[in-house]
Enzyme design. Structure first.
Site, short mmCIF file in Angstrom:
data_model
loop_
_atom_site.label_atom_id
_atom_site.label_comp_id
_atom_site.label_asym_id
_atom_site.label_seq_id
_atom_site.Cartn_x
_atom_site.Cartn_y
_atom_site.Cartn_z
N GLY A 193 -3.89 13.51 -9.81
CA GLY A 193 -5.22 13.90 -9.35
C GLY A 193 -5.12 14.77 -8.11
O GLY A 193 -4.06 15.38 -7.85
N CYS B 210 -7.51 3.11 3.38
CA CYS B 210 -6.27 2.32 3.50
C CYS B 210 -4.99 3.13 3.35
O CYS B 210 -4.18 3.18 4.26
CB CYS B 210 -6.30 1.19 2.49
SG CYS B 210 -7.58 0.02 2.88
N ASN C 227 0.83 -1.21 0.00
CA ASN C 227 0.00 0.00 0.00
C ASN C 227 0.85 1.25 0.00
O ASN C 227 0.56 2.21 -0.70
CB ASN C 227 -0.94 0.00 1.21
CG ASN C 227 -2.26 -0.67 0.88
OD1 ASN C 227 -2.43 -1.21 -0.23
ND2 ASN C 227 -3.19 -0.64 1.81
C1 UDX Z 1 -6.28 0.46 -1.93
C2 UDX Z 1 -5.37 -0.58 -2.58
O1 UDX Z 1 -5.43 -0.43 -4.00
C3 UDX Z 1 -5.85 -1.99 -2.21
O2 UDX Z 1 -4.97 -2.95 -2.75
C4 UDX Z 1 -5.86 -2.08 -0.68
O3 UDX Z 1 -6.33 -3.36 -0.28
C5 UDX Z 1 -6.77 -1.03 -0.10
O4 UDX Z 1 -6.34 0.28 -0.52
P1 UDX Z 1 -8.63 1.54 -2.33
O5 UDX Z 1 -8.15 2.50 -1.29
O6 UDX Z 1 -9.98 0.93 -2.19
O7 UDX Z 1 -7.56 0.32 -2.47
O8 UDX Z 1 -8.68 2.32 -3.74
P2 UDX Z 1 -7.62 2.57 -4.88
O9 UDX Z 1 -8.28 2.29 -6.15
O10 UDX Z 1 -6.32 1.95 -4.57
O11 UDX Z 1 -7.42 4.19 -4.80
C6 UDX Z 1 -6.90 4.75 -3.62
C7 UDX Z 1 -6.81 6.25 -3.82
O12 UDX Z 1 -5.77 6.57 -4.75
C8 UDX Z 1 -8.09 6.89 -4.36
O13 UDX Z 1 -8.29 8.12 -3.69
C9 UDX Z 1 -7.76 7.13 -5.83
O14 UDX Z 1 -8.46 8.26 -6.36
C10 UDX Z 1 -6.28 7.43 -5.76
N1 UDX Z 1 -5.55 7.12 -7.00
C11 UDX Z 1 -5.47 5.83 -7.41
C12 UDX Z 1 -4.92 8.15 -7.69
O15 UDX Z 1 -5.01 9.32 -7.30
N2 UDX Z 1 -4.21 7.85 -8.80
C13 UDX Z 1 -4.10 6.57 -9.26
O16 UDX Z 1 -3.45 6.36 -10.29
C14 UDX Z 1 -4.76 5.53 -8.55
#
Ligand code: UDX
Length: 434
Positions: A256, A263, A211
């Protein structure tokens, strides 16, 4: 196999329903009577696409049940999963393990026959060993092993992530525990999902390190996006050019407003604390946390600039409140930092979100207007801010939008639209890193 899942939140409910789909007999237990009663009535207390069907299927097949009686469930169990919350402890960033330990001590007294007690929650390194000490102290005769089986579920795609995982991580200390967990995950052999077997501490640290690394990729590209704006580079193109290198990979390089969720913010802080406790540095992860906070602040300045230097008395339509699409979760959403800052300076905010308004209302200033439709939100707005990339916002009727708005400023914090197209439609368009 009989499985008990303690904790019926995002992780517990998805994992329990998926294990039932694998053919195990699963009993989800929770202390929250209202949650269990809702589940017994077929109501799902969280928004996760596909979860209601999966739960209904498990219940209909008599493979999934819900109970408040931990004693009865544990007595028949081969595996007991602890999937309770490990929130950030107020003030010091530690993961709060009181619920994990309380569950372990309670389980210990109900154990009958060999049972594997599995940490599913994201827990600091060393927690599984501490769980083992607590169980042995509470029940010296118990025949059990502890194991660590961290989850890598993303909200909004949790079921798919469970059913088609990149890997299953098993932290075990005995052949019996390994055999029991391999048997439970056997259906994944069909898709040859790699099972990575290691020791307890490594399994616990894999979760935090994964993470923290994903958060690092996001803060990295967000920091690069600032330089892109200065030198006239396009951060999408940078991300694509970088991602074509197999060693870097193209995912998690979308610039972004900063990451949110239940998490990344919690796990990065916990990893910093774990390092500190063991006298190690964690300068990279500390910077990741700082860059994320400053990215949210940078978005406020971006919006202010797009409004000609002040948001006072300006009406801003905010499209999206949740930390990401396909969830109702507002935990650490960038909106929680950005909207109050704008409202503080006198902006009038019309907010819209397909799923998040109920969760968002108690967390945001009372002056914010919540709109049931995009049209209502953008009506007479001086600016539109695209905060969360819900599909509903990806195909806006730009002509109609321009007509309905008062002004023509469009701030795209998720880089969903193209500058050329927006300017042709008469918008003053700005975004992140392009
Ligand atoms: C994350 C991990 O991906 C997952 O493996 C773990 O078990 C839990 O935490 P999650 O928090 O549900 O999952 O969402 P995720 O899709 O990972 O996005 C997390 C944050 O990062 C969001 O706010 C998203 O907008 C942001 N993000 C994600 C970005 O800003 N840029 C990206 O390229 C990807």
């Amino acid at each position: 196999m009989n499985v008990v899942m303690i904790g019926s939140g995002y992780v517990g409910l998805v994992s329990g329903a998926c294990f039932a789909e694998f053919g195990a007999n699963v009993t989800c237990v929770d202390k929250d009577e209202s949650k269990i009663n809702a589940l017994l009535n077929g109501e799902i207390p969280i928004y996760e696409p596909g979860l209601d069907e999966l739960v209904a299927r498990g219940v209909a097949a008599n493979k999934l049940s819900f109970s408040l009686d931990l004693e009865q469930a544990v007595g028949e169990a081969d595996l007991v999963f602890i999937a309770v919350g490990t929130p950030t402890r107020r003030g010091d960033g530690h993961a709060d393990l009181q619920y994990v330990y309380a569950a372990a001590e309670e389980v210990a007294t109900y154990l009958k026959g060999y049972t594997v007690i599995v940490d599913k929650s994201t827990v600091p390194v060393g927690t599984a060993r501490q769980v083992s000490r607590l169980v042995s102290a509470a029940n010296p005769d118990a025949d059990y092993d502890v194991a660590s089986n961290p989850e890598f579920l993303r909200e909004g795609s949790a079921i798919d992530d469970f059913m088609r995982p990149d890997r299953v991580v098993l932290g075990v200390e005995s052949e019996r525990a390994e055999a029991s967990l391999r048997e439970l995950y056997r259906p994944l052999n069909l898709i040859e999902a790699p099972i990575h077997v290691t020791n307890l501490e490594s399994a616990e640290l894999i979760k935090y390190a994964s993470n923290a690394f994903l958060a690092t990729k996001i803060s990295f590209i967000n920091e690069i996006s600032q330089l892109c704006e200065k030198v006239g580079a396009d951060v999408h193109s940078i991300a694509k050019g970088m991602g074509l290198d197999g060693r870097i990979g193209k995912k998690f390089l979308h610039a972004g407003p900063g990451y949110g969720g239940s998490c990344f913010p919690k796990d990065t802080l916990a990893l910093i604390r774990i390092a500190q406790e063991h006298g190690c540095s964690s300068r990279i992860v500390e910077s990741v946390v700082e860059v994320n906070a400053s990215q949210k602040a940078r978005m406020v300045s971006k919006i202010r600039e797009a409004l000609g230097g002040s948001e006072a008395d300006k009406t801003i339509a905010v499209l999206g409140l949740t930390f990401k699409p396909e969830t109702d979760d507002m935990r650490d959403s960038p909106a929680l930092a950005i909207l109050p800052a704008l409202a503080d300076k006198g902006a009038v905010i019309n907010a819209h979100d397909p799923e998040g308004v109920k969760e968002a209302k108690p967390l945001l200033p009372t002056t914010i207007n919540y709109c049931d439709s995009i049209d209502e939100a953008v009506k007479s707005a001086d600016a539109v801010v695209l905060m969360t990339e819900w599909n509903q916002y990806r195909g806006l009727d730009l002509a109609r939008l321009k007509e309905t708005m008062n002004g023509n400023v469009f701030v795209d914090l998720r880089n969903v639209y193209e500058k050329g197209m927006m300017e042709e439609a008469g918008f003053e368009y700005c975004c992140v890193g392009r």
